[in-house]
Design an enzyme around this catalytic site. Structure first.
Site, mmCIF file in Angstrom:
data_model
loop_
_atom_site.group_PDB
_atom_site.id
_atom_site.type_symbol
_atom_site.label_atom_id
_atom_site.label_comp_id
_atom_site.label_asym_id
_atom_site.label_seq_id
_atom_site.Cartn_x
_atom_site.Cartn_y
_atom_site.Cartn_z
ATOM 1 N N GLU A 92 0.790 -1.240 0.000
ATOM 2 C CA GLU A 92 0.000 0.000 0.000
ATOM 3 C C GLU A 92 0.822 1.291 0.000
ATOM 4 O O GLU A 92 0.810 2.038 0.987
ATOM 5 C CB GLU A 92 -0.945 0.005 1.213
ATOM 6 C CG GLU A 92 -1.962 -1.111 1.176
ATOM 7 C CD GLU A 92 -3.070 -0.945 2.222
ATOM 8 O OE1 GLU A 92 -2.979 -0.058 3.078
ATOM 9 O OE2 GLU A 92 -4.041 -1.714 2.148
ATOM 10 N N GLU A 139 -5.523 -8.426 0.867
ATOM 11 C CA GLU A 139 -6.071 -8.094 2.189
ATOM 12 C C GLU A 139 -7.551 -7.784 2.054
ATOM 13 O O GLU A 139 -7.957 -7.061 1.142
ATOM 14 C CB GLU A 139 -5.419 -6.842 2.811
ATOM 15 C CG GLU A 139 -4.033 -7.044 3.339
ATOM 16 C CD GLU A 139 -3.451 -5.774 3.983
ATOM 17 O OE1 GLU A 139 -4.219 -4.888 4.402
ATOM 18 O OE2 GLU A 139 -2.224 -5.684 4.055
HETATM 19 C C1 FCB Z 1 -4.089 -1.973 5.583
HETATM 20 C C2 FCB Z 1 -2.688 -2.333 5.999
HETATM 21 C C3 FCB Z 1 -2.602 -3.374 7.072
HETATM 22 C C4 FCB Z 1 -3.703 -3.221 8.091
HETATM 23 C C5 FCB Z 1 -5.050 -3.086 7.425
HETATM 24 C C6 FCB Z 1 -6.200 -2.965 8.371
HETATM 25 O O1 FCB Z 1 -4.123 -0.665 5.129
HETATM 26 O O2 FCB Z 1 -1.959 -2.801 4.887
HETATM 27 O O3 FCB Z 1 -1.321 -3.317 7.640
HETATM 28 O O4 FCB Z 1 -3.422 -2.190 8.933
HETATM 29 O O5 FCB Z 1 -5.054 -1.995 6.575
#
Ligand code: FCB
Length: 468
Positions: A175, A364
């Site tokens: 990210e 994620e």
């Molecule tokens: C993302 C991050 C991860 C975690 C989630 C909730 O932005 O990559 O580390 O904090 O959010």
């Protein structure tokens, strides 16, 4: 809003045998042991020690104690039938000074983690960089200093040489828009710097580092799958007034397009974000070419959507997000993010539409809710529903022909959630941060059942009783 069909049974088989299922973590959020065995300080070690930066003055000196408990946690991954485990490498464990002298004890530690995964039949997926820059490098300017490209290249080379014989799936960075935006523009994440003068050079050096790192991995590990990950959110204008619509286009350029487009060879979205013209100051001949890389897969990470309206007072983008709590949303998570499953579908569609993207993996997705332990159990119906409904949307995109080939839940254990400390619990496994006791939540048991489907009822009830 498109409703999610709760009556359709969600079966893992519907995704096909090659679909990749996993769970994601990040070094700083779980490991603890910030100075064990010769580790150097990272920007997050320094930032968390500052007053007023982290909710309830939380720190990550212990976190989930994964540094010492990795066997127990990998055993849990195995017991939950999760075949792929994403984790990141702490740069300052390997190179306490950021560059130069290698700390063999740091390499040994990740070798232990990787070898234990393999021994248990869990496939390691490595993120090279998940936000924890060595502090010594930040003192030299961090991501705003162009030298970071060669510092990062040294770190990537060491990772590839040390772990590449066993790690077949790599993500260069996590990210970029979040760690440059929160860390170098808003100052709410490490290293806590702010302003456009820091943000713009950080963006460019991160893009060049992502592609430099990817090229190193491909050269040293020609057989490996090389990816990198991006956060993204569906952006919808608050009204259909032209100025709100235009504001949403600008927000989309910043939130969803800023990093992927230069990497695909499309350049920065300067037309929508004229402030990016100042990037010219940091561009050198050859950069345009060096910003490109043909990734094997792109990781996309989605949690929510954003509603955007025009704002005269917001500099550079004249756009503002309408907070979910100020809208009438159906459900909010502990992060005060709207639960909105169609967002993940729209983001898959959006990324799928880029001809340069070969494969998409959801690296994620997950949600934090205020979990409580009752009679030794954590019943978390909201997370369970969230996961099921988002996974259904992934299936919808896949069935429509999108090249989405994997899904990783964020995250394994309740962990250190950056500036929010331990308040948001995202885990499939509950962690008592005083005793380090782990309890598999009902959502975790469901994921295990979903992943193993062949489980008989009696095996499933064993999971129900499972507590560690
Ligand atoms: C993302 C991050 C991860 C975690 C989630 C909730 O932005 O990559 O580390 O904090 O959010």
């Amino acid at each position: 809003m498109e409703l999610t069909d709760l009556d359709t049974p969600l079966r893992q088989q519907l995704f096909g045998p090659d679909f990749i299922w996993g769970v994601s973590t990040a070094a700083f959020q779980i490991e603890g042991s910030p100075d064990a065995d010769g580790k150097g300080e990272s920007v997050w070690d320094v930032f968390t020690a500052k007053k007023g930066k982290i909710l309830n003055a939380a720190h990550a000196r212990i976190a989930c104690d994964f540094y010492n408990r990795y066997e127990e946690d990998i055993d849990l991954i195995k017991q939950l039938h999760i075949p792929n485990f994403r984790f990141s490498i702490s740069w300052s464990r390997l190179l306490p000074n950021g560059i130069g002298k290698v700390n063999q004890a740091g390499i040994d530690y990740y070798n232990r983690v990787i070898n234990y995964c393999i021994e248990k039949g869990v496939e390691p997926w490595v993120t090279v960089y998940h936000w924890d820059l060595p502090h010594v490098l930040e003192q030299k300017g961090g991501w705003t200093n162009r030298d970071v490209i060669s510092w990062f290249s040294e770190f990537v080379t060491l990772c590839a040489q040390s772990f590449g014989d066993r790690v077949k799936h790599w993500m260069v960075m996590n990210e970029p828009v979040v760690f440059t935006g929160a860390g170098y523009f808003f100052g709410i994440h490490a290293p806590g710097r702010s302003g456009i003068r820091n943000f713009i050079p950080a963006i460019h050096h991160v893009v060049l580092s992502i592609t430099a790192g990817a090229k190193i991995l491909r050269k040293l590990l020609p057989e490996a799958q090389i990816g990198t990950t991006f956060s993204c959110s569906q952006i919808t204008p608050a009204t259909d007034k032209p100025r709100d619509v235009a504001a949403a286009v600008r927000a989309d350029a910043l939130i969803n397009r800023l990093f992927i487009e230069p990497i695909l060879g499309l350049g920065y979205p300067v037309k929508e974000l004229p402030v990016l013209k100042t990037m010219q100051k940091y561009m050198l001949p050859g950069d345009e070419d060096n910003m490109r890389f043909d990734f094997d897969f792109i990781g996309i990470q989605n949690y929510t959507r954003e509603i955007v309206k025009y704002s005269f007072f917001t500099p550079y983008i004249n756009a503002k997000m309408v907070k979910a709590e100020d809208r009438k949303v159906d459900e909010l998570t502990a992060m005060r993010w709207e639960v909105y499953p169609p967002s993940i579908y729209h983001m898959i569609k959006k990324f799928d539409a880029y001809p340069g993207i070969k494969s998409i993996i959801i690296t994620e997705n997950g949600a934090a809710f205020p979990d409580v332990v009752e009679e030794g159990k954590v019943n978390d119906p909201q997370r369970l529903r969230y996961l099921q409904n988002y996974i259904r949307q992934v299936l919808k995109a896949k069935n429509e022909g999108c090249k989405v080939n994997g899904y990783f839940v964020w995250t394994l254990t309740d962990n250190f959630e950056w500036a929010e400390g331990y308040h948001p619990r995202f885990g499939l496994i509950y962690v008592d941060h005083t005793t380090q006791q782990r309890i598999v939540k009902e959502s975790g048991k469901w994921y295990a059942k979903f992943l193993s489907e062949k489980l008989s009822e009696s095996e499933f009830s064993e999971f129900k009783d499972f507590q560690n």
